[in-house]
Design a protein around this motif. Structure first.
Motif, PDB file in Angstrom:
ATOM      1  N   ALA A  51       0.826  -1.214   0.000  1.00 14.54           N
ATOM      2  CA  ALA A  51       0.000   0.000   0.000  1.00 14.54           C
ATOM      3  C   ALA A  51       0.856   1.259   0.000  1.00 14.54           C
ATOM      4  N   ILE A  52       1.980   1.236   0.726  1.00 13.48           N
ATOM      5  CA  ILE A  52       2.818   2.431   0.801  1.00 13.48           C
ATOM      6  C   ILE A  52       3.435   2.752  -0.556  1.00 13.48           C
ATOM      7  N   VAL A  53       3.676   1.728  -1.374  1.00 14.49           N
ATOM      8  CA  VAL A  53       4.193   1.948  -2.717  1.00 14.49           C
ATOM      9  C   VAL A  53       3.094   2.505  -3.612  1.00 14.49           C
ATOM     10  N   LYS A  54       1.896   1.913  -3.546  1.00 15.61           N
ATOM     11  CA  LYS A  54       0.771   2.410  -4.340  1.00 15.61           C
ATOM     12  C   LYS A  54       0.463   3.878  -4.017  1.00 15.61           C
ATOM     13  N   LYS A  55       0.590   4.238  -2.765  1.00 18.19           N
ATOM     14  CA  LYS A  55       0.249   5.591  -2.341  1.00 18.19           C
ATOM     15  C   LYS A  55       1.280   6.614  -2.800  1.00 18.19           C
ATOM     16  N   ASN A  56       2.545   6.253  -2.811  1.00 16.54           N
ATOM     17  CA  ASN A  56       3.619   7.226  -3.050  1.00 16.54           C
ATOM     18  C   ASN A  56       4.347   7.073  -4.375  1.00 16.54           C
ATOM     19  N   CYS A  57       3.946   6.110  -5.165  1.00 19.14           N
ATOM     20  CA  CYS A  57       4.678   5.794  -6.396  1.00 19.14           C
ATOM     21  C   CYS A  57       3.686   5.561  -7.527  1.00 19.14           C
ATOM     22  N   GLN A  58       4.017   6.080  -8.713  1.00 19.67           N
ATOM     23  CA  GLN A  58       3.237   5.771  -9.907  1.00 19.67           C
ATOM     24  C   GLN A  58       3.849   4.549 -10.570  1.00 19.67           C
ATOM     25  N   THR A  72      13.943   8.248 -17.812  1.00 20.65           N
ATOM     26  CA  THR A  72      13.856   8.839 -19.143  1.00 20.65           C
ATOM     27  C   THR A  72      12.551   9.619 -19.288  1.00 20.65           C
ATOM     28  N   LEU A  73      12.469  10.400 -20.361  1.00 21.00           N
ATOM     29  CA  LEU A  73      11.229  11.121 -20.667  1.00 21.00           C
ATOM     30  C   LEU A  73      10.091  10.140 -20.908  1.00 21.00           C
ATOM     31  N   GLU A  74      10.405   8.995 -21.509  1.00 19.29           N
ATOM     32  CA  GLU A  74       9.377   7.981 -21.732  1.00 19.29           C
ATOM     33  C   GLU A  74       8.799   7.498 -20.409  1.00 19.29           C
ATOM     34  N   ASP A  75       9.636   7.416 -19.374  1.00 23.70           N
ATOM     35  CA  ASP A  75       9.156   7.024 -18.051  1.00 23.70           C
ATOM     36  C   ASP A  75       8.208   8.077 -17.479  1.00 23.70           C
ATOM     37  N   LEU A  76       8.570   9.350 -17.633  1.00 22.35           N
ATOM     38  CA  LEU A  76       7.706  10.422 -17.152  1.00 22.35           C
ATOM     39  C   LEU A  76       6.368  10.395 -17.878  1.00 22.35           C
ATOM     40  N   PHE A  77       6.421  10.150 -19.190  1.00 20.67           N
ATOM     41  CA  PHE A  77       5.196  10.038 -19.983  1.00 20.67           C
ATOM     42  C   PHE A  77       4.333   8.904 -19.429  1.00 20.67           C
ATOM     43  N   SER A  78       4.947   7.765 -19.205  1.00 16.53           N
ATOM     44  CA  SER A  78       4.209   6.609 -18.682  1.00 16.53           C
ATOM     45  C   SER A  78       3.612   6.893 -17.312  1.00 16.53           C
ATOM     46  N   SER A  79       4.346   7.626 -16.483  1.00 15.76           N
ATOM     47  CA  SER A  79       3.859   7.914 -15.126  1.00 15.76           C
ATOM     48  C   SER A  79       2.608   8.775 -15.143  1.00 15.76           C
ATOM     49  N   HIS A  80       2.435   9.568 -16.211  1.00 14.50           N
ATOM     50  CA  HIS A  80       1.258  10.434 -16.307  1.00 14.50           C
ATOM     51  C   HIS A  80       0.085   9.755 -16.993  1.00 14.50           C
ATOM     52  N   PHE A  81       0.371   8.859 -17.909  1.00 10.53           N
ATOM     53  CA  PHE A  81      -0.699   8.329 -18.751  1.00 10.53           C
ATOM     54  C   PHE A  81      -0.965   6.841 -18.551  1.00 10.53           C
ATOM     55  N   THR A  82      -0.321   6.225 -17.534  1.00 12.16           N
ATOM     56  CA  THR A  82      -0.558   4.819 -17.242  1.00 12.16           C
ATOM     57  C   THR A  82      -1.470   4.700 -16.030  1.00 12.16           C
ATOM     58  N   SER A  83      -2.488   3.862 -16.153  1.00  9.29           N
ATOM     59  CA  SER A  83      -3.354   3.556 -15.014  1.00  9.29           C
ATOM     60  C   SER A  83      -3.195   2.082 -14.665  1.00  9.29           C
ATOM     61  N   GLU A  84      -3.806   1.662 -13.587  1.00  9.74           N
ATOM     62  CA  GLU A  84      -3.596   0.294 -13.106  1.00  9.74           C
ATOM     63  C   GLU A  84      -4.034  -0.737 -14.137  1.00  9.74           C
ATOM     64  N   VAL A  85      -5.037  -0.405 -14.943  1.00 13.27           N
ATOM     65  CA  VAL A  85      -5.524  -1.381 -15.930  1.00 13.27           C
ATOM     66  C   VAL A  85      -4.532  -1.545 -17.080  1.00 13.27           C
ATOM     67  N   ASP A  86      -3.538  -0.646 -17.181  1.00  9.45           N
ATOM     68  CA  ASP A  86      -2.594  -0.713 -18.283  1.00  9.45           C
ATOM     69  C   ASP A  86      -1.439  -1.664 -18.049  1.00  9.45           C
ATOM     70  N   TYR A  87      -1.271  -2.131 -16.820  1.00 18.15           N
ATOM     71  CA  TYR A  87      -0.190  -3.080 -16.589  1.00 18.15           C
ATOM     72  C   TYR A  87      -0.725  -4.337 -15.928  1.00 18.15           C
ATOM     73  N   GLN A  88       0.050  -5.404 -16.046  1.00 17.49           N
ATOM     74  CA  GLN A  88      -0.370  -6.704 -15.556  1.00 17.49           C
ATOM     75  C   GLN A  88      -0.171  -6.774 -14.048  1.00 17.49           C
ATOM     76  N   LEU A  89      -1.237  -7.042 -13.304  1.00 15.24           N
ATOM     77  CA  LEU A  89      -1.147  -7.173 -11.859  1.00 15.24           C
ATOM     78  C   LEU A  89      -0.778  -8.615 -11.499  1.00 15.24           C
ATOM     79  N   PHE A  90      -0.383  -8.749 -10.243  1.00 11.98           N
ATOM     80  CA  PHE A  90      -0.034 -10.095  -9.768  1.00 11.98           C
ATOM     81  C   PHE A  90      -1.277 -10.981  -9.712  1.00 11.98           C
ATOM     82  N   HIS A  91      -1.057 -12.261  -9.897  1.00 16.09           N
ATOM     83  CA  HIS A  91      -2.153 -13.224  -9.767  1.00 16.09           C
ATOM     84  C   HIS A  91      -1.964 -13.985  -8.464  1.00 16.09           C
TER      85      HIS A  91
END
Length: 295
Positions: A231-238, A276-295
């Motif tokens: 939870a602490i990562v979800k709260k403070n990290c994109q 990188t700039l690509e990372d900054l772009f991803s941090s703004h335009f990526t939501s949880e549904v865009d990446y694979q969560l743990f099973h």
């Protein structure tokens, strides 16, 4: 140049909402955003191709809309520019020397010769890369003060991209021109811009000085024993990516207290990697549904 509270609707749909920023002498500003966010609409509204709904564009504190002569200080390179493509470099020059009184004939011819253009061959008879290079040569020969470049690297191979970038940096260095540029090629953009504006849902929601942000922001790859994101990562990290159990995320403020709190979760891996700039772009335009969560 100052963009002040610029807004634009297409039909009843607001596309730009209260856009404000400044473009200073000798500065390169990048505009990034996902497709359909209004980058081209912004450029066309700034340059008067589209009529604004509200706001203003000021050149030395004078409205571009009230003093049309100021348009000569701006060159807009639209990626859909093609209305003179069936003309040769020689036959195109009179059009632009009429529009831009400071058109530099010697520079134009010199650059065309440097890059081996056939002066009498219609532009559309050249390769796509050569056509793109020609447009940049034409733009910088007009001796404007402000250049607005919409996707100048789109579809170009490595060699042509390097030539275009060289022309851009040379123009800024020698003539202290100012450039507003959009590109989906974030790697190339990162290497030349001073500031980045993120355009999302018709508004500029973030402005970055790239050098400063790289000093403040941290990209970290993490692995935790439990198959979940703490939870602490979800709260403070994109979180921008999950690969198996490896979590990759962006921390805008990873201070000592937060660092210690995360270490208390006993991560298997917690390692900073280059941002990188690509990372900054991803941090703004990526939501949880865009990446694979743990099973």
């Amino acid at each position: 140049m100052k963009i002040k509270h610029l807004s634009k609707n297409i039909g009843t749909q607001p596309v730009l909402k209260d856009i404000s920023f400044s473009l200073n002498k000798g500065e390169i500003i990048g505009i990034v955003g996902r497709n359909g966010t209004g980058k081209t609409t912004l450029f066309r509204t700034i340059t008067g191709f589209y009529q604004k709904d509200s706001g203003d564009v000021l050149i030395n504190e004078v409205s571009l809309y009230q003093k049309v002569e100021l348009k000569e200080t701006i060159f807009y390179l639209d990626d859909q520019f093609n209305f003179l493509n069936n003309h040769s470099p020689i036959s195109i020059e009179p059009y632009y020397s009429e529009l831009y009184q400071q058109f530099d004939h010697e520079k134009y011819i010199s650059l065309l010769r440097k890059y081996d253009f056939n002066m009498d061959l219609p532009i559309d008879r050249n390769s796509k890369g050569a056509q793109a290079l020609f447009k940049v040569i034409l733009a910088f020969s007009c001796h404007a003060k402000y250049y607005i470049l919409d996707e100048p690297f789109d579809g170009l191979d490595l060699i042509i991209r390097k030539k275009v970038i060289s022309l851009i940096l040379n123009e800024v260095s020698i003539n202290q021109s100012s450039i507003l540029i959009s590109s989906h090629n974030l790697l190339e953009l990162e290497n030349i811009v001073d500031h980045i504006l993120f355009l999302q849902n018709g508004v500029i929601n973030k402005t970055y000085n790239l050098q400063e942000i790289k000093e403040q922001t941290r990209k970290v790859q993490m692995v935790f024993k439990k198959k979940e994101i703490p939870a602490i990562v979800k709260k403070n990290c994109q979180v921008i990516q999950v690969q198996g159990r490896v979590i990759i995320g962006i921390f805008e403020n990873l201070d000592d207290d937060l660092y210690e709190a995360i270490l208390a979760k006993d991560p298997v891996l917690f390692e900073e990697v280059p941002l990188t700039l690509e990372d900054l772009f991803s941090s703004h335009f990526t939501s949880e549904v865009d990446y694979q969560l743990f099973h």
